[in-house]
Design an enzyme around this catalytic site. Structure first.
Site, PDB file in Angstrom:
ATOM      1  N   VAL A  12       4.865  10.282  -3.756  1.00  0.00           N
ATOM      2  CA  VAL A  12       3.777   9.562  -3.053  1.00  0.00           C
ATOM      3  C   VAL A  12       2.915   8.689  -3.930  1.00  0.00           C
ATOM      4  CG1 VAL A  12       3.786  11.104  -1.197  1.00  0.00           C
ATOM      5  CG2 VAL A  12       2.450  11.782  -3.443  1.00  0.00           C
ATOM      6  N   LEU A  14       0.133   8.146  -6.982  1.00  0.00           N
ATOM      7  CA  LEU A  14      -0.878   8.702  -7.110  1.00  0.00           C
ATOM      8  C   LEU A  14      -2.093   8.797  -6.166  1.00  0.00           C
ATOM      9  CD1 LEU A  14      -2.320  10.251  -9.778  1.00  0.00           C
ATOM     10  CD2 LEU A  14      -3.165   8.294 -10.446  1.00  0.00           C
ATOM     11  N   HIS A  15      -1.470   9.517  -4.958  1.00  0.00           N
ATOM     12  CA  HIS A  15      -2.075   9.638  -3.640  1.00  0.00           C
ATOM     13  C   HIS A  15      -2.067  11.132  -3.212  1.00  0.00           C
ATOM     14  CE1 HIS A  15      -2.370   5.147  -2.931  1.00  0.00           C
ATOM     15  NE2 HIS A  15      -1.115   5.089  -3.723  1.00  0.00           N
ATOM     16  N   ALA A  16      -3.000  11.247  -2.431  1.00  0.00           N
ATOM     17  CA  ALA A  16      -2.990  12.907  -1.673  1.00  0.00           C
ATOM     18  C   ALA A  16      -3.167  13.831  -2.610  1.00  0.00           C
ATOM     19  CB  ALA A  16      -1.650  12.807  -0.699  1.00  0.00           C
ATOM     20  N   PRO A  18      -1.499  14.639  -5.393  1.00  0.00           N
ATOM     21  CA  PRO A  18      -1.454  14.481  -7.045  1.00  0.00           C
ATOM     22  C   PRO A  18      -2.917  13.945  -7.401  1.00  0.00           C
ATOM     23  CG  PRO A  18       0.832  13.522  -6.081  1.00  0.00           C
ATOM     24  CD  PRO A  18      -0.218  14.068  -4.841  1.00  0.00           C
TER      25      PRO A  18
END
Length: 86
Positions: A12, A14-16, A18
């Site tokens: 994903v 560097l989103h959500a 992480p």
């Protein structure tokens, strides 16, 4: 100033989760932390979930994480590990 260049491995980017894990660790550090894409854009506050998400870092892209001060190397190593974990 210390810095680490890291290739983001999470599917994903560097989103959500992480990004949340990264910011939670960054907030524990006493120094300022910045994150910038290696190809374009200026650095953003590494302690801001909104700023990190706005970078729109995707899997396989590289970022430079920077910090300065006592303990910066340890913090940078931990943040680099978070960013490079699949």
């Amino acid at each position: 100033m210390g810095e680490r260049k890291v290739t983001v491995a999470a599917e994903v980017g560097l989103h959500a989760r992480p990004a949340a894990t990264f910011v939670q660790r960054a907030k524990l550090a006493p120094m300022d932390i910045t994150v910038a894409k290696t190809h374009g854009g200026g650095p953003v506050n590494g302690k801001s979930i909104l700023a990190i998400m706005a970078l729109d870092v995707r899997q396989g892209e590289s970022v430079v994480i920077s910090a300065e001060g006592e303990g910066a190397d340890e913090v940078l190593d931990e943040l680099a590990k978070i960013a490079s974990t699949p």
